[in-house]
Design an enzyme around this catalytic site. Structure first.
Site, short mmCIF file in Angstrom:
data_model
loop_
_atom_site.label_atom_id
_atom_site.label_comp_id
_atom_site.label_asym_id
_atom_site.label_seq_id
_atom_site.Cartn_x
_atom_site.Cartn_y
_atom_site.Cartn_z
NE ARG A 32 -4.19 -1.81 0.53
CZ ARG A 32 -5.34 -1.51 1.12
NH1 ARG A 32 -5.58 -0.30 1.54
NH2 ARG A 32 -6.25 -2.42 1.27
NE ARG A 36 -7.36 5.99 2.60
CZ ARG A 36 -8.14 5.36 3.47
NH1 ARG A 36 -9.20 5.95 3.95
NH2 ARG A 36 -7.85 4.13 3.85
NE ARG A 45 -10.04 7.75 -3.00
CZ ARG A 45 -11.36 7.86 -3.02
NH1 ARG A 45 -11.96 8.56 -3.96
NH2 ARG A 45 -12.08 7.27 -2.10
CG ASP A 82 -9.04 -2.72 -4.01
OD1 ASP A 82 -8.34 -2.14 -3.15
OD2 ASP A 82 -9.89 -3.57 -3.73
CE1 TYR A 158 -12.97 -6.66 2.25
CE2 TYR A 158 -11.55 -8.43 1.48
CZ TYR A 158 -11.76 -7.32 2.28
OH TYR A 158 -10.76 -6.87 3.11
O1 1CP Z 1 0.34 0.91 -3.27
C1 1CP Z 1 -0.55 0.03 -3.25
O2 1CP Z 1 -0.35 -1.06 -2.72
C2 1CP Z 1 -1.85 0.37 -3.85
C3 1CP Z 1 -2.59 -0.72 -4.57
C4 1CP Z 1 -3.55 -1.50 -3.67
C5 1CP Z 1 -3.43 -2.83 -3.26
C6 1CP Z 1 -2.27 -3.77 -3.52
C7 1CP Z 1 -4.77 -1.01 -3.14
C8 1CP Z 1 -5.29 0.36 -3.30
N1 1CP Z 1 -5.42 -2.06 -2.52
C9 1CP Z 1 -4.61 -3.18 -2.55
C10 1CP Z 1 -4.90 -4.51 -2.03
C11 1CP Z 1 -6.11 -4.74 -1.20
N2 1CP Z 1 -7.35 -4.15 -1.28
C12 1CP Z 1 -6.18 -5.75 -0.19
C13 1CP Z 1 -5.06 -6.72 0.14
C14 1CP Z 1 -4.00 -6.10 0.95
C15 1CP Z 1 -4.35 -5.67 2.35
O3 1CP Z 1 -4.81 -6.51 3.13
O4 1CP Z 1 -4.12 -4.50 2.65
C16 1CP Z 1 -7.46 -5.71 0.36
C17 1CP Z 1 -8.00 -6.57 1.47
C18 1CP Z 1 -8.20 -4.69 -0.34
C19 1CP Z 1 -9.64 -4.34 -0.15
C20 1CP Z 1 -9.83 -2.89 0.16
N3 1CP Z 1 -9.60 -1.89 -0.73
C21 1CP Z 1 -10.23 -2.31 1.37
C22 1CP Z 1 -10.66 -3.07 2.61
C23 1CP Z 1 -9.51 -3.39 3.50
C24 1CP Z 1 -9.98 -4.23 4.65
O5 1CP Z 1 -9.34 -4.15 5.72
O6 1CP Z 1 -10.98 -4.94 4.53
C25 1CP Z 1 -10.19 -0.93 1.22
C26 1CP Z 1 -10.53 0.12 2.23
C27 1CP Z 1 -9.79 -0.68 -0.13
C28 1CP Z 1 -9.64 0.64 -0.78
C29 1CP Z 1 -8.29 0.99 -1.24
N4 1CP Z 1 -7.53 0.19 -2.08
C30 1CP Z 1 -6.34 0.84 -2.37
C31 1CP Z 1 -6.37 2.11 -1.68
C32 1CP Z 1 -5.30 3.15 -1.75
C33 1CP Z 1 -7.58 2.19 -0.98
C34 1CP Z 1 -8.08 3.36 -0.14
C35 1CP Z 1 -9.25 3.96 -0.82
C36 1CP Z 1 -9.22 5.46 -0.98
O7 1CP Z 1 -8.30 6.04 -1.58
O8 1CP Z 1 -10.20 6.04 -0.52
#
Ligand code: 1CP
Length: 351
Positions: A32, A36, A45, A82, A158
């Protein structure tokens, strides 16, 4: 000797580590790493509109992928996307609500599986592959481009639960009450993941990571069925097509089952979660795969000597074998960007 299906990849430190070859210095990237905690991310964003619009806008997705590379010069860029683009591409409605995380129309009945459209996944995710092609042209020569997908089990939690749940109860109860139809969902997601990762590699991804964020909630039998077996299938399908492709697995919370996971899936690298003992991982996992991890993301929020000492301990413990410095889970939004800079500097200064 064939080093990679991609020319030039042989000199990249991260690829070398994943192949178990000697490196000049410890490669580093952070899960990640785009997101943010970076002011420039928040700006892009806002420009994009919704989070999914950002994921499907190749120009803006390329920009946010590059932002942490410009700031910190990490050894790898992870494609900005994502794990939930797969359910979206299968035809299940996905939305990301501010402060709430992902929201999906939950799949609760076996009949709904017939409505999911595997055939159009690659076509619908074409903007993601266009982002990969753009990044391939714009990344610095030494930076590895990592593609990724969620593991079938984690994505299923999910799809079935409709949102983040602390216990993954909805997916687990389906798996316990009706294992045959749940297996159908896992099989469908395994196929979709193979298609999605194959298309990313064809577009230019040089390594891929499979995120199994919720692997740790499964009892052993279900871990083997829903985490280990599908991951093994995915790795084998990718290797049949790209024999030298480095694949990193992240079976978060798997504990001692990580040994069988590494051995049986034949992944090249294994992401260690925060709770994994470094000495245990060194002794039990490093002979099987390149290790990646595992500094607590909250230590990067705290910073200071606590962060530095924990990072040094990880570097000392894993330094003798193939290793990529990373966190034990994703970087969190309240992380001060300066602490990340200090961490990168510390890792770079250590041989
Ligand atoms: O730099 C990077 O890694 C960005 C690319 C990336 C990746 C690899 C994002 C962007 N998401 C992910 C993987 C991801 N997404 C996972 C696996 C890794 C982990 O456990 O952290 C999971 C479970 C998600 C699902 C997801 N996407 C959630 C839920 C997390 C949870 O705890 O259940 C959320 C909140 C997101 C949104 C998201 N995805 C990525 C970002 C930067 C964001 C934040 C959203 C925003 O900008 O408002």
């Amino acid at each position: 000797m064939p080093v990679s299906h991609e020319t030039g990849a042989k000199d990249k430190q991260l690829i070398r580590a994943l192949r178990g070859e000697p490196v000049d210095r410890t490669p580093i990237w952070l899960m990640r790493q785009a997101g943010r905690y970076l002011p420039e991310y928040k700006k892009t964003r806002a420009e994009a509109g919704s989070f999914l619009e950002l994921c499907y806008n190749p120009e803006l997705a390329e920009e946010v992928t590059l932002q942490p590379i410009r700031r910190y010069g990490f050894d790898a860029a992870i494609l900005f996307s994502d794990i939930l683009v797969i359910p979206d591409a299968l035809g299940q409605a996905v939305a990301f609500r501010e402060g709430e995380g992902p929201v999906l129309d939950p799949i609760t009945r076996a009949e709904q599986l017939d409505e999911l459209d595997l055939g159009s996944v690659v076509e619908r995710l074409e903007p993601v592959y266009e982002t990969v092609r753009r990044l391939k042209r714009s990344l610095p020569a030494g930076t590895t481009l990592i593609g990724f997908a969620g593991a079938p089990w984690t994505v299923a939690t999910y799809m079935v639960g409709g949102r983040t749940s602390p216990d993954q109860a909805a997916a687990k109860l389906w798996a316990y009450r009706a294992p045959e139809s749940f297996q159908k969902l896992i099989d469908l997601l395994t196929e979709a993941t193979i298609l999605h990762l194959t298309a990313q590699v064809e577009a230019g991804a040089e390594a891929v990571q499979i995120f199994d964020t919720w692997a740790g909630s499964l009892p052993e039998a279900q871990f083997r069925a829903y985490t280990l077996a599908p991951t093994r299938k995915i790795v084998h399908a990718l290797r049949a097509r790209f024999p030298n492709l480095p694949v990193i697995g992240f079976p978060r919370g798997s504990g001692a089952l990580a040994i069988d996971y590494a051995r049986e899936t034949e992944i090249s690298g294994i992401g260690l979660d925060t709770g994994m003992s470094p000495a245990w991982a060194r002794d039990n996992l490093q002979p099987l795969a390149c290790l990646q991890g595992n500094l607590d993301p909250l230590l990067v929020v705290a910073g200071g000597e606590m962060m530095r000492e924990a990072a040094r301990h990880i570097l000392r413990t894993f330094g003798g074998g193939p290793f990529i410095f990373n966190l034990g889970h994703g970087i969190v939004p309240q992380t001060p960007p300066d602490h990340v800079a200090e961490l990168v500097e510390l890792v770079r200064a250590t041989k």
